[in-house]
Design a protein around this motif. Structure first.
Motif, PDB file in Angstrom:
ATOM      1  N   GLY A 234      15.498 -22.147   7.342  1.00  0.00           N
ATOM      2  CA  GLY A 234      14.846 -21.880   8.632  1.00  0.00           C
ATOM      3  C   GLY A 234      13.693 -22.818   8.930  1.00  0.00           C
ATOM      4  N   GLU A 235      13.306 -23.628   7.949  1.00  0.00           N
ATOM      5  CA  GLU A 235      12.225 -24.616   8.095  1.00  0.00           C
ATOM      6  C   GLU A 235      10.899 -23.983   8.523  1.00  0.00           C
ATOM      7  N   CYS A 236      10.623 -22.789   8.013  1.00  0.00           N
ATOM      8  CA  CYS A 236       9.322 -22.146   8.303  1.00  0.00           C
ATOM      9  C   CYS A 236       8.950 -21.241   7.133  1.00  0.00           C
ATOM     10  N   ALA A 237       9.027 -21.807   5.915  1.00  0.00           N
ATOM     11  CA  ALA A 237       8.752 -20.994   4.730  1.00  0.00           C
ATOM     12  C   ALA A 237       7.323 -20.482   4.712  1.00  0.00           C
ATOM     13  N   ILE A 238       6.386 -21.277   5.252  1.00  0.00           N
ATOM     14  CA  ILE A 238       4.976 -20.877   5.300  1.00  0.00           C
ATOM     15  C   ILE A 238       4.638 -20.435   6.715  1.00  0.00           C
ATOM     16  N   VAL A 239       4.116 -19.190   6.860  1.00  0.00           N
ATOM     17  CA  VAL A 239       3.765 -18.619   8.164  1.00  0.00           C
ATOM     18  C   VAL A 239       2.311 -18.185   8.121  1.00  0.00           C
ATOM     19  N   SER A 240       1.530 -18.594   9.135  1.00  0.00           N
ATOM     20  CA  SER A 240       0.081 -18.323   9.123  1.00  0.00           C
ATOM     21  C   SER A 240      -0.236 -16.830   9.168  1.00  0.00           C
ATOM     22  N   SER A 241       0.638 -16.061   9.819  1.00  0.00           N
ATOM     23  CA  SER A 241       0.355 -14.627   9.968  1.00  0.00           C
ATOM     24  C   SER A 241       0.764 -13.809   8.755  1.00  0.00           C
ATOM     25  N   ILE A 242       1.397 -14.437   7.751  1.00  0.00           N
ATOM     26  CA  ILE A 242       1.873 -13.710   6.571  1.00  0.00           C
ATOM     27  C   ILE A 242       1.135 -14.240   5.342  1.00  0.00           C
ATOM     28  N   ASN A 243       0.527 -13.324   4.570  1.00  0.00           N
ATOM     29  CA  ASN A 243      -0.155 -13.693   3.326  1.00  0.00           C
ATOM     30  C   ASN A 243       0.694 -13.189   2.158  1.00  0.00           C
ATOM     31  N   ASP A 244       1.570 -14.066   1.645  1.00  0.00           N
ATOM     32  CA  ASP A 244       2.522 -13.650   0.604  1.00  0.00           C
ATOM     33  C   ASP A 244       1.820 -13.258  -0.698  1.00  0.00           C
ATOM     34  N   LYS A 245       0.691 -13.899  -1.009  1.00  0.00           N
ATOM     35  CA  LYS A 245      -0.016 -13.578  -2.250  1.00  0.00           C
ATOM     36  C   LYS A 245      -0.555 -12.155  -2.210  1.00  0.00           C
ATOM     37  N   ASN A 246      -1.223 -11.799  -1.101  1.00  0.00           N
ATOM     38  CA  ASN A 246      -1.749 -10.431  -0.979  1.00  0.00           C
ATOM     39  C   ASN A 246      -0.628  -9.397  -0.923  1.00  0.00           C
ATOM     40  N   ASP A 247       0.457  -9.739  -0.217  1.00  0.00           N
ATOM     41  CA  ASP A 247       1.582  -8.802  -0.119  1.00  0.00           C
ATOM     42  C   ASP A 247       2.221  -8.577  -1.492  1.00  0.00           C
ATOM     43  N   TRP A 248       2.235  -9.611  -2.324  1.00  0.00           N
ATOM     44  CA  TRP A 248       2.771  -9.463  -3.678  1.00  0.00           C
ATOM     45  C   TRP A 248       1.969  -8.430  -4.473  1.00  0.00           C
ATOM     46  N   LYS A 249       0.643  -8.477  -4.347  1.00  0.00           N
ATOM     47  CA  LYS A 249      -0.210  -7.503  -5.029  1.00  0.00           C
ATOM     48  C   LYS A 249       0.092  -6.089  -4.542  1.00  0.00           C
ATOM     49  N   SER A 250       0.297  -5.936  -3.213  1.00  0.00           N
ATOM     50  CA  SER A 250       0.607  -4.615  -2.650  1.00  0.00           C
ATOM     51  C   SER A 250       1.924  -4.083  -3.194  1.00  0.00           C
ATOM     52  N   VAL A 251       2.918  -4.972  -3.305  1.00  0.00           N
ATOM     53  CA  VAL A 251       4.226  -4.551  -3.813  1.00  0.00           C
ATOM     54  C   VAL A 251       4.119  -4.122  -5.279  1.00  0.00           C
ATOM     55  N   LYS A 252       3.397  -4.908  -6.079  1.00  0.00           N
ATOM     56  CA  LYS A 252       3.217  -4.555  -7.498  1.00  0.00           C
ATOM     57  C   LYS A 252       2.545  -3.193  -7.637  1.00  0.00           C
ATOM     58  N   ASN A 253       1.514  -2.956  -6.843  1.00  0.00           N
ATOM     59  CA  ASN A 253       0.807  -1.674  -6.883  1.00  0.00           C
ATOM     60  C   ASN A 253       1.715  -0.536  -6.431  1.00  0.00           C
ATOM     61  N   ALA A 254       2.493  -0.785  -5.368  1.00  0.00           N
ATOM     62  CA  ALA A 254       3.389   0.251  -4.844  1.00  0.00           C
ATOM     63  C   ALA A 254       4.461   0.621  -5.871  1.00  0.00           C
ATOM     64  N   LEU A 255       4.987  -0.344  -6.610  1.00  0.00           N
ATOM     65  CA  LEU A 255       6.002  -0.062  -7.627  1.00  0.00           C
ATOM     66  C   LEU A 255       5.457   0.861  -8.713  1.00  0.00           C
ATOM     67  N   GLN A 256       4.179   0.689  -9.044  1.00  0.00           N
ATOM     68  CA  GLN A 256       3.557   1.578 -10.033  1.00  0.00           C
ATOM     69  C   GLN A 256       3.433   3.000  -9.499  1.00  0.00           C
ATOM     70  N   VAL A 257       3.043   3.121  -8.195  1.00  0.00           N
ATOM     71  CA  VAL A 257       2.868   4.452  -7.600  1.00  0.00           C
ATOM     72  C   VAL A 257       4.190   5.203  -7.561  1.00  0.00           C
ATOM     73  N   ILE A 258       5.272   4.499  -7.238  1.00  0.00           N
ATOM     74  CA  ILE A 258       6.569   5.183  -7.156  1.00  0.00           C
ATOM     75  C   ILE A 258       7.282   5.190  -8.512  1.00  0.00           C
TER      76      ILE A 258
END
Length: 987
Positions: A234-258
């Motif tokens: 898609g030639e848009c791997a990096i998007v200014s409105s998306i913070n993949d690093k922070n979202d990764w932390k949220s996913v890791k935390n969510a996996l622990q909660v569930i």
């Protein structure tokens, strides 16, 4: 809701059902008006229309949640919290199952709407340890599902690419005890291909950008998304409105909660990494064009991460295995076939992983005990094929209308109101076109996939033309007329959906229907149809609540309202059909109690309290308001009002009445409050008065006892006041002295001239009083003298001289005292002329005054200017430039009468017989002139005040006289005796 009608011109109508006109133009205009005021929610009955503002609004705080808890649905402005709260409480009250259907295009805000509902239940439901656990798992399942099931599309940076159906399970007390998620129609094609401007699923980018260095090393990954074929198409791997690093932390935390343990988490990430490695597997052609794998690095990582044999995997990617009885034949793939198999394997791995992930989440949220009630959220989103999406929308529209009609008919029947049939578009004909057994598009597609022979997309199109060539909602290039044929390609077919015409290209239909590996061919469309049918049956058994999400514009900019886009979505989501059903017959309905509670002030019979049956009170009220029989109907528990304008008129009357009532209530309350306050104050005043009187009485008693002692002592001292100072009269004498001195202090004379107001002292203070009097007068004189300015002091000094000469001697003296003395009585110009005329040089003129000179012979009056210098007096006649100078040394004396005339006789010493004698003049400023003359010439002793007549010497040896008398008029004339007669006016 009714209260907001007064502001309808400014912020629109909160419920579309109350629009005057139920046209598309009126609906869009009302949406636009509310959107301009940041009012993004509007009702159609109990359905919520939500317009995405593409900005944060301060309407989702804990305070807002508290406002909507336990409140009647229409009592407050439209809000998603109102729908969530009423669905929850209706479930508890009616003890049945409910679902909330959230629909709309990609980017309309469906995912956010589901989050807001979950957050509301997390706050509003009873808080227990189990409930908190279920709540946390439900909330934390969102970031996990979004990571694996959402992706950036052209329309939405966080678009859900799967359908989600979520159960929240409650017990009889309303506590959340479990949950369940059903996923369907994951867009697996996105794993291997993305359109320009779009991305793969979020989790791939989160892993590469946010994973630790150790984790990436274990998974054989590099921290560069550009390295992976599946992430860069898609030639848009990096998007200014998306913070993949922070979202990764949220996913890791969510996996622990569930409750994902470390082992399952590692397995999950290994599978995700294996898909990235699989996408980098590259095939080269051999001499015959068959696919070869020369570099096995990526393949080895895939086999290692998945735990499969590398050779078997390699064989499966490059050969097709055909089993014939006991033998197996391997047919090599071309490069295109090998790539197809690689991508099919990647899609299958990711699809199965997603299903496993959802099942693990469900196990975590599973109710281990019992389920009493269930509230369901259904979130339908854009799928990977437009055909499946539109089929899904048609089924939902059919379900939507059926449930809405059913609910309306049931309410009318329950209230005993005759049902009026509603005209609406029935899309069953379109649903049958797609799903009918043996005749529908899906059945034909499955048949074409399974039949022997060379089946292609074009043979599938030919079968469609054979089976449904006469269907009014189906057309192809072959079946179309001339005009329509110009808009269709040969490989297209067109369906007339409920929301409008849609053209489909058949290319890829067969391949995508066979969306698995060659060994396991499955008809995906049929699976989707069956799952959708089961979902529809399940939803029909539950009570429905709806949220329709709209995009305000395509560019996702705040404040922009694209009317054309909104119009398309209004039609696409069936809002007009729903509005027509809700407006069938009666636009407004309310329980008698609620209607009476609000509008009872409008009728004297129902205000302020209605003691009878609510229905009877409402009947009286509407009759008083003048409702016509065809404008309303009385149900068993509700009043039904046909036209919105009737409600508008009622609400406007209530708004006017409300202000009058407020004034009356305010007056009553103020009177009541003031009366109560007055009563309290009166009681307090009585208590204070009682205490005060007691205190005053005690003080008075003490005061009187003291007064008796003082009076006794005073009387005894008064009796002995004439005796020498002793203990018996010392205090009395001190009192007398103090009393006199206090009175004297307040009555001291104010001026030096006041000689009579000094207080008479008692005998014991006679001497002291006299000393004080002299001191006081001296002090006043001293103050007066010190306060006199130099000019006034000079005046007073001259007045003292005048007083010494004339006081008690001349009649006109007392009136002259206040008149100030001047240095001259002629103008400055005249002074300059006289100075020049007299040729005085540097001699200073001391005084000048106009006078009348009487001749020595005949006493003829002549006006002259009398000038005084330091040494002489000058008598000047201006007209003839003539003067007479008399040295002060020649003055023998000055005589004036004791009357009020102004005659002055200056006696001159005559040393020469020829010298002129005494001078007779008349001066209006007699006292001023003589005072000045006496000071300048030092002649105070020379001035005499004479009674009767003044003798004068006209010439040496020749005498005459000036006689003085009084009369009616003042005059001066020569008498018969030859004297000058001066008559002064009687007093």
């Amino acid at each position: 809701m009714e209260g907001a009608l007064t502001a309808r011109d400014r912020v629109g109508i909160q419920d579309f059902v109350l629009l005057d006109e139920t046209t598309e133009v009126a609906v869009i205009s009302n949406l636009k008006k509310r959107f301009s005021k940041d009012l993004i929610y509007t009702y159609i009955g109990t359905l919520i229309v939500s317009v995405n503002p593409y900005k944060d609004l301060d309407i989702y705080s804990k305070k807002q949640m508290d406002v909507y808890m336990g409140v009647n649905f229409f009592e407050l402005p439209p809000h998603i919290y109102a729908l969530a709260d009423n669905a929850y409480h209706t479930m508890l009250t009616e003890f049945n199952n409910h679902f909330i259907l959230i629909s709309g295009e990609s980017g309309a805000g469906k995912t956010e709407a589901s989050k807001k509902i979950l957050q509301y239940y997390a706050v509003s439901c009873p808080s227990t340890t189990l409930m908190n656990t279920v709540r946390d798992k439900m909330l934390m399942s969102n970031p996990v599902l979004e990571a694996f099931g959402n992706a950036k599309t052209l329309k939405n940076d966080n678009s859900s690419r799967f359908g989600k159906y979520m159960d929240i399970q409650f017990d009889s007390q309303g506590d959340a005890v479990g949950g369940h998620i059903l996923n369907y129609l994951l867009e697996k094609s996105r794993v291997v291909h993305q359109n320009h401007g779009e991305r793969n699923f979020h989790v791939f980018y989160q892993l590469v950008e946010g994973g630790s260095d150790d984790l990436l090393t274990q998974l054989g990954l590099e921290r560069d998304v550009q390295h992976y074929y599946y992430l860069t198409q898609g030639e848009c791997a990096i998007v200014s409105s998306i913070n993949d690093k922070n979202d990764w932390k949220s996913v890791k935390n969510a996996l622990q909660v569930i409750e994902f343990d470390e082992t399952n988490t590692n397995h999950l990430f290994r599978v995700v990494a294996s898909v990235l490695h699989l996408g980098n597997v590259h095939f080269d052609p051999d001499s015959k064009g068959h696919a070869l794998l020369k570099n096995n690095t990526e393949l080895n990582w895939v086999s290692d991460l998945l735990g499969v044999d590398a050779n078997s995997l390699k064989e499966g990617l490059t050969f097709r295995k055909i089993e014939a009885k006991t033998e197996q034949v391997l047919t090599p793939f071309t490069i295109d076939h090998a790539i197809y198999v690689r991508d099919a394997l990647a899609k299958a791995i990711y699809g199965q992983t997603f299903t496993w992930l959802v099942n693990r989440i469900n196990e975590s949220m599973e109710n281990k005990f019992c389920t009493q009630k269930t509230e369901i959220f259904a979130l339908f989103v854009v799928s990977f094929e437009q055909f499946c999406i539109n089929y899904c929308n048609e089924k939902l529209q059919q379900l939507f209308i059926q449930l809405t009609l059913k609910a309306e008919q049931e309410e009318y029947e329950a209230e005993g109101i005759e049902w009026e049939p509603v005209q609406f578009f029935n899309n069953k004909i379109i649903c049958d076109l797609v799903e009918e057994k043996h005749r529908g598009i899906i059945s034909i597609l499955d048949e074409e996939c399974l039949r022997p022979g060379d089946a292609t997309d074009l043979t599938f199109l030919e079968r469609l033309e054979e089976k449904m060539g006469n269907h009014p909602h189906f057309v192809t290039h072959k079946l179309a007329d001339k005009m329509t044929r110009k808009t269709l390609e040969r490989g297209d077919f067109r369906l007339l959906h409920y929301a409008g015409e849609v053209t489909y290209c058949v290319v890829g239909f067969l391949d995508k229907n066979n969306d698995l590996l060659y060994r396991n061919i499955t008809n995906v469309a049929t699976q989707f149809k069956n799952s959708l049918q089961k979902l529809t049956e399940m939803l029909m058994a539950k009570e429905a609540w709806y949220i329709r999400c709209l995009k305000s514009n395509e560019s996702k900019q705040p404040g922009q309202f694209d009317e054309a886009l909104i119009r398309h979505q209004v039609k696409y989501l069936g809002l007009m059909e729903h509005l027509r059903v809700r407006r069938a017959g009666f636009a407004y309905r309310r329980k008698y109690e609620d209607f009476l509670k609000r509008y009872k002030p409008l009728c004297p019979a129902t205000w302020p309290h209605w003691r009878g049956i609510p229905a009877d009170g409402v009947e009286l009220l509407v009759q008083h308001l003048g409702y016509l029989p065809d404008e309303y109907k009385m149900g068993r528990t509700k009043i039904f009002i046909r036209h919105p304008r009737t409600l508008y008129a009622t609400e406007d009357a209530y708004e006017k009445c409300k202000h009058d009532l407020a004034s009356k209530l305010q007056a009553k309350y103020k009177g009541y409050k003031v009366k109560g306050e007055f009563k309290k104050q009166k009681e307090a005043a009585t208590k204070i008065e009682t205490c005060w009187r007691g205190a005053q009485a005690r003080k008075e008693k003490e005061k009187r006892a003291w007064a008796v002692k003082v009076i006794k002592k005073f009387i005894k001292a008064y009796i002995n006041r004439g005796e020498a100072k002793s203990t018996d009269n010392s205090e009395y004498l001190a009192f007398v002295r103090q009393s006199y001195l206090n009175r004297l202090k307040n009555n001291l004379p104010k001026t030096v001239l006041d000689k009579t107001t000094w207080l008479t002292p008692p005998a014991v203070l006679t001497e002291a009083s006299e000393i004080l009097r002299k001191l006081h007068y001296r002090l006043m004189v001293r103050k007066y003298v010190r306060g006199i300015p130099p000019q006034k002091k000079a005046q007073l000094q001259m007045k003292v001289v005048t007083s010494a000469i004339f006081k008690g001697k001349k009649e006109s003296y007392p009136p002259s005292i206040p008149q100030p003395f001047l240095d001259t009585r002629i103008s400055e110009f005249q002074i300059k002329q006289l100075h020049t005329l007299l040729d005085l040089g540097s001699v200073f003129l001391q005084y000048s005054v106009p006078v009348i000179k009487y001749d020595r012979n005949g006493f003829k009056p002549r006006p002259r200017q009398l000038i005084l210098t330091k040494t002489a007096a000058h008598l000047v006649e201006e007209a003839k430039i003539k003067r007479a100078k008399i040295e002060f040394g020649l003055f023998a004396g000055i005589s004036v009468s004791n009357l009020s005339d102004g005659i002055i006789v200056i006696h001159i010493t005559c040393e020469d017989p020829k010298q002129k004698g005494d001078l007779i003049i008349q001066c209006d400023h007699l006292y001023e002139f003589l005072t000045k003359l006496s000071i300048i010439a030092n002649k105070q002793d020379a001035i005499k005040v004479v009674q009767g007549s003044i003798k004068l010497e006209i010439q040496s040896g020749k005498e005459s006289a000036v006689d003085f008398t009084t009369g009616q008029e003042a005059m001066v004339y020569k008498a018969k005796n030859g004297h000058l007669m001066v008559v002064s006016k009687n007093k």
